[in-house]
Design a protein around this motif. Structure first.
Motif, PDB file in Angstrom:
ATOM      1  N   ASP A   3       0.999  -1.256   0.014  1.00 54.40           N
ATOM      2  CA  ASP A   3      -0.138  -0.010  -0.119  1.00 54.40           C
ATOM      3  C   ASP A   3       0.917   1.468   0.028  1.00 54.40           C
ATOM      4  O   ASP A   3       1.954   1.307   0.449  1.00 54.40           O
ATOM      5  CB  ASP A   3      -0.865   0.128   1.150  1.00 54.40           C
ATOM      6  CG  ASP A   3      -1.946  -0.909   1.243  1.00 54.40           C
ATOM      7  OD1 ASP A   3      -2.689  -1.258   2.157  1.00 54.40           O
ATOM      8  OD2 ASP A   3      -2.291  -1.497  -0.129  1.00 54.40           O
ATOM      9  N   ARG A   4       0.244   2.496  -0.837  1.00 57.71           N
ATOM     10  CA  ARG A   4       1.163   3.517  -0.873  1.00 57.71           C
ATOM     11  C   ARG A   4       0.811   4.231   0.722  1.00 57.71           C
ATOM     12  O   ARG A   4      -0.094   4.166   1.439  1.00 57.71           O
ATOM     13  CB  ARG A   4       0.258   4.607  -1.771  1.00 57.71           C
ATOM     14  CG  ARG A   4       1.193   5.734  -2.245  1.00 57.71           C
ATOM     15  CD  ARG A   4       0.242   6.356  -3.300  1.00 57.71           C
ATOM     16  NE  ARG A   4      -1.064   7.012  -2.903  1.00 57.71           N
ATOM     17  CZ  ARG A   4      -1.857   7.459  -3.859  1.00 57.71           C
ATOM     18  NH1 ARG A   4      -1.811   7.067  -5.076  1.00 57.71           N
ATOM     19  NH2 ARG A   4      -2.839   7.746  -3.281  1.00 57.71           N
ATOM     20  N   ILE A   6       0.394   6.789   3.527  1.00 62.84           N
ATOM     21  CA  ILE A   6      -0.809   7.805   3.630  1.00 62.84           C
ATOM     22  C   ILE A   6      -0.066   9.204   4.082  1.00 62.84           C
ATOM     23  O   ILE A   6       0.945   9.256   4.739  1.00 62.84           O
ATOM     24  CB  ILE A   6      -1.713   7.381   4.715  1.00 62.84           C
ATOM     25  CG1 ILE A   6      -2.458   6.239   4.429  1.00 62.84           C
ATOM     26  CG2 ILE A   6      -2.662   8.891   4.968  1.00 62.84           C
ATOM     27  CD1 ILE A   6      -3.581   6.402   3.376  1.00 62.84           C
ATOM     28  N   ASN A  49      -1.815  12.700  -4.767  1.00 60.11           N
ATOM     29  CA  ASN A  49      -1.732  11.512  -3.879  1.00 60.11           C
ATOM     30  C   ASN A  49      -2.786  11.930  -2.571  1.00 60.11           C
ATOM     31  O   ASN A  49      -3.448  11.034  -2.239  1.00 60.11           O
ATOM     32  CB  ASN A  49      -0.264  11.307  -3.226  1.00 60.11           C
ATOM     33  CG  ASN A  49       0.456  10.528  -4.244  1.00 60.11           C
ATOM     34  OD1 ASN A  49       0.140   9.810  -5.076  1.00 60.11           O
ATOM     35  ND2 ASN A  49       1.901  10.672  -3.886  1.00 60.11           N
ATOM     36  N   GLN A  53      -6.261   9.368  -1.867  1.00 62.45           N
ATOM     37  CA  GLN A  53      -6.249   8.375  -0.852  1.00 62.45           C
ATOM     38  C   GLN A  53      -7.846   8.032  -0.581  1.00 62.45           C
ATOM     39  O   GLN A  53      -8.702   9.010  -0.446  1.00 62.45           O
ATOM     40  CB  GLN A  53      -5.444   9.000   0.536  1.00 62.45           C
ATOM     41  CG  GLN A  53      -3.931   9.434   0.206  1.00 62.45           C
ATOM     42  CD  GLN A  53      -3.546  10.229   0.935  1.00 62.45           C
ATOM     43  OE1 GLN A  53      -2.230  10.114   1.386  1.00 62.45           O
ATOM     44  NE2 GLN A  53      -4.232  10.970   1.952  1.00 62.45           N
ATOM     45  N   LYS A  54      -7.735   7.042   0.089  1.00 57.40           N
ATOM     46  CA  LYS A  54      -9.181   6.334   0.479  1.00 57.40           C
ATOM     47  C   LYS A  54      -9.561   7.193   1.753  1.00 57.40           C
ATOM     48  O   LYS A  54      -8.961   7.828   2.788  1.00 57.40           O
ATOM     49  CB  LYS A  54      -9.146   4.966   1.009  1.00 57.40           C
ATOM     50  CG  LYS A  54      -8.905   3.978  -0.228  1.00 57.40           C
ATOM     51  CD  LYS A  54      -9.135   2.502   0.261  1.00 57.40           C
ATOM     52  CE  LYS A  54      -9.190   1.673  -1.082  1.00 57.40           C
ATOM     53  NZ  LYS A  54      -7.632   1.159  -1.255  1.00 57.40           N
ATOM     54  N   HIS A  57      -9.035   9.775   4.370  1.00 54.34           N
ATOM     55  CA  HIS A  57      -7.668  10.716   4.064  1.00 54.34           C
ATOM     56  C   HIS A  57      -7.747  11.461   2.409  1.00 54.34           C
ATOM     57  O   HIS A  57      -6.856  11.965   2.097  1.00 54.34           O
ATOM     58  CB  HIS A  57      -6.492   9.657   3.972  1.00 54.34           C
ATOM     59  CG  HIS A  57      -6.370   9.187   5.253  1.00 54.34           C
ATOM     60  ND1 HIS A  57      -6.003   9.731   6.688  1.00 54.34           N
ATOM     61  CD2 HIS A  57      -6.631   7.837   5.861  1.00 54.34           C
ATOM     62  CE1 HIS A  57      -6.070   8.777   7.833  1.00 54.34           C
ATOM     63  NE2 HIS A  57      -6.269   7.581   7.181  1.00 54.34           N
ATOM     64  N   ASP A  58      -9.013  11.384   1.837  1.00 57.38           N
ATOM     65  CA  ASP A  58      -9.107  11.934   0.879  1.00 57.38           C
ATOM     66  C   ASP A  58      -9.193  13.775   0.985  1.00 57.38           C
ATOM     67  O   ASP A  58     -10.191  13.919   1.502  1.00 57.38           O
ATOM     68  CB  ASP A  58     -10.261  11.520  -0.001  1.00 57.38           C
ATOM     69  CG  ASP A  58     -10.688  12.272  -1.018  1.00 57.38           C
ATOM     70  OD1 ASP A  58      -9.913  13.241  -1.714  1.00 57.38           O
ATOM     71  OD2 ASP A  58     -11.617  12.188  -2.075  1.00 57.38           O
TER      72      ASP A  58
END
Length: 744
Positions: A3-4, A6, A49, A53-54, A57-58
């Motif tokens: 995973d990227r 956060i 980014n 983010q999901k 965290h968007d």
């Protein structure tokens, strides 16, 4: 694939702030280091980014807000303080610099935050990043400084109008801010700048014009006005928005031209009348150009133009009238029309040429000025000169132009041109039918007595008249010209017939012109008792004519005949050119030495008035071929006459003139009769199509139908209506005496 990592909001924003700081330093000139590709990608990727983010965290929404805050913060901290400490042109220069920087900042930041534009903004229907950046400037900077920059910009415009040099490129950039701040909508430009500019323009030119109208002549004023309007147009090209041009010019035109038009046109010694008087064509052209810009601005100019032409024309009428009165007895020409009247027509033609040229060259062929010329000429072209109507004068002028030995020595081209001008003038004459009749009379004399100088010119004017007034106007005249051609052919055939029939010789040389009754003016038929020499030749021609035609009757119009008679006088033989009546009279003295008035009258079978005219021309006038007893200058029924053997003259051939008859009265009577028929026909035609019509409406329609040829008198129309009622073509309505009905 792992995973990227956060990126939380604050740490991500801290990274973005570094990029924004570098951008601010670049704008403020504190660094020259541009963003390289790697830096640009890092900033773009960070935003990307943080937006992808999901949840939770968007951070798209938060970043959209912080994008706006970055602008607000920079404006409040840097831009506004820099602007507040400057004044006038320096403030304008600072504003232009700040606006350019702001647009640059918007361009860079919207690239870094581009991912927001592509997804978040379009999905939530929010304002695009570019617009947000501009709105920040509008809300914080423009709102605060718009009044100050408007005043400063208008101050520069006024300085330039007063002749000072100003920084046009700076002005252009400042005005572009008013335009660009609306982002494609000119609303801000219109209400925050243009509205004030127009007010200032009106005020400026109101002050200027008030001074010029007092100090300057009309031409000087117009030069200044034209100059100002030219500069206003240039001003738009240099720094204003194109949409302002028409409104700006309208304000200037209203103050400089519309407000003072009448005062300017009426200026003593230099107004419109004076310019026309002095032939100031350049100034008149300028006047037309200027007042053509003002709604209805040309109307007063054309009115002065009309009055001026009318006055000049009336002056010519007055001069001609005075000259004609002074020369009534001394300046008669051979055809009875005076040189004064010929000169009058020439003067009118010259006047028409002059003012048509004005209309073409100064007034660009404006229909308003053509109308002014028409109305002015209609006034004085319908005035009589020394008892002669314009219709008669024009016909007489044409006659002088077209006959042999006329006073106008022009080449073919000059004659054609003059004929064209006469036809144009004829359009202004109300009694065109009167012209037609006078012209026909004179044309008949030219054709019958071989007085016409050139057949081509005769046909040419008929073509011009036909084009202008229709085929009906010239049909009889064209018939006359054709008749002459046929008459020449008849004469040739007659001579051939004589050579084929030697026993039919008439005894004298005989030329006969055979005419068609309907084409020619009405001539009085007089049954002259011809002397034997003439009677024989007439019989010979009758026999020939009956041989070549069937069922056609010849009527001999002796008053139009001409004879060449050889007079054997003791001193020397003289050839006498005489009318048929004069020749018949003299031939009586071949057999009788002395004859009384009554004997001559009886032998010739002529009315008294003709006998008196004849004997006067032969015994009391220039050539006294007969001697009268008792001597005197008037003819009495008790007089006796004998051949004057002592008569002589230095010439070997003389023409013995007859006193001219008053043809004018006859022409007018004929035209009046024709008019009655024309009015009758127009009334019947109108009533036949309408069935029932009120008196006033009928009169108007009849006038309208006939006005192309003449202006019918209302009283005459009324009389003709009464006559048609009596003849049962019309009837009055039983309930309404003003209503007429057609009786089929």
């Amino acid at each position: 694939m792992s995973d990227r990592k956060i990126i939380d909001l604050e740490s991500g924003w801290d990274f973005m702030k570094k990029g924004i700081s570098k951008l601010k330093d670049l704008l403020e000139g504190q660094t020259e280091a541009q963003f390289n590709a790697e830096e640009y990608m890092m900033l773009y990727t960070t935003i990307y980014n943080m937006c992808t983010q999901k949840p939770p965290h968007d951070y798209s929404a938060q970043l959209y807000e912080r994008y706006r805050e970055a602008f607000n913060e920079y404006i409040n901290a840097t831009v506004l303080p820099a602007l507040r400490e400057k004044r006038d042109e320096f403030m304008l220069g600072e504003l232009v610099r700040r606006w350019e920087n702001h647009k640059l900042m918007v361009r860079w930041l919207s690239r870094f935050f581009n991912y927001l534009d592509r997804y978040y903004i379009s999905r939530h229907s929010l304002s695009p990043l570019k617009d947000v950046g501009l709105l920040c400037f509008q809300a914080l900077v423009y709102t605060e400084v718009k009044r100050v920059i408007k005043d400063a910009a208008l101050s520069l415009v006024e300085k330039e109008r007063d002749g000072e040099q100003v920084d046009r490129s700076l002005l252009k950039k400042v005005i572009e801010i008013f335009v660009e701040i609306g982002n494609g909508d000119l609303n801000d430009y219109d209400k925050d700048f243009e509205a004030f500019l127009l007010k200032a323009t009106a005020s400026f030119y109101s002050r200027k014009a008030a001074v010029w109208i007092q100090e300057d002549s009309c031409p000087e004023y117009m030069l200044k006005a034209e100059d100002c309007l030219k500069h206003e147009k240039e001003r738009v090209g240099h720094y204003l928005h194109p949409s302002s041009e028409e409104k700006l010019l309208r304000e200037a035109e209203n103050q400089i031209l519309a407000q003072y038009e009448q005062q300017l046109l009426d200026k003593e010694h230099s107004g419109c009348h004076a310019l026309l008087q002095d032939d100031k064509t350049d100034d008149l052209s300028r006047m037309f150009r200027l007042f053509n810009r003002v709604p209805n601005g040309l109307q007063p100019v054309s009115e002065i133009f009309r009055k001026h032409i009318e006055n000049e024309g009336m002056e010519l009428v007055k001069q001609a009238e005075n000259a004609a009165t002074a020369k009534k007895d001394s300046s008669k020409m051979k055809d009875g029309s005076s040189s004064t009247e010929q000169f009058f027509v020439k003067s009118i033609i010259e006047l028409h040429d002059k003012y048509l040229q004005y209309v073409t060259e100064c007034f660009l062929n404006s229909s308003l000025f053509h109308k002014a010329v028409k109305e002015a000429f209609e006034v004085f072209c319908n005035k009589a000169i020394a008892g002669s109507t314009s219709a008669e004068l024009l016909a007489s002028f044409c006659d002088n132009l077209l006959k042999k030995g006329g006073s106008e020595k022009l080449n073919d081209e000059g004659i054609e041109e003059t004929l064209e001008k006469v036809v144009r003038l004829l359009a202004y004459i109300s009694d065109k039918d009167l012209f037609s009749e006078f012209y026909r009379k004179r044309l008949s004399r030219r054709l019958l007595f071989d007085k016409s100088a050139n057949d081509d010119h005769e046909r040419s004017i008929l073509t011009k008249l036909k084009q202008q007034f229709g085929a009906q106007f010239t049909s009889k005249m064209e018939g006359m010209v054709t008749d002459m051609q046929l008459a020449r052919e008849h004469q040739t055939r007659f001579e051939e017939w004589l050579s084929e029939n030697p026993g039919k010789k008439p005894g004298i040389d005989l030329t006969v012109t055979v005419l068609t009754t309907g084409f020619w003016p009405h001539y009085k038929f007089i049954e002259l008792a011809l002397p034997e020499e003439m009677a024989n030749s007439v019989e010979v021609f009758k026999e020939f004519y009956e041989f070549i035609t069937k069922h056609r009757k010849l009527t001999w119009i002796y008053p139009l005949g001409m004879c060449h008679v050889q007079g054997h006088f003791p001193s020397k033989p003289i050839e006498l050119i005489l009318s048929t009546f004069q020749a018949a009279t003299l031939l009586l003295f071949n057999t009788d030495e002395k004859l009384s008035y009554e004997e001559i009258k009886e032998r010739l079978n002529l009315p008294e008035e003709d006998v008196s005219r004849l004997l006067h021309s032969l015994s009391c006038a220039k050539y006294k071929i007969l001697l009268k007893e008792p001597a005197g200058k008037t003819i009495a029924t008790t007089d006796t006459f004998q051949f004057n053997e002592k008569f002589t003259d230095k010439m070997r051939r003389i023409k013995v003139p007859l006193p001219p008859m008053d043809e004018k009265k006859k022409v007018v009577e004929d035209v009046d009769k024709d008019r009655r028929y024309a009015i009758d026909a127009a009334i019947v035609r109108t009533m036949k199509s309408r069935k029932a019509l009120a008196h006033q409406q009928l009169v108007l329609e009849v006038v309208q139908q006939l006005s192309r040829m003449f202006k019918p008198d209302f009283k005459v129309i009324k009389k003709r209506v009464e006559d048609l009622i009596a003849r049962e073509y019309l009837e009055r309505d039983a309930d309404n005496p003003n209503l007429f009905r057609y009786l089929a």
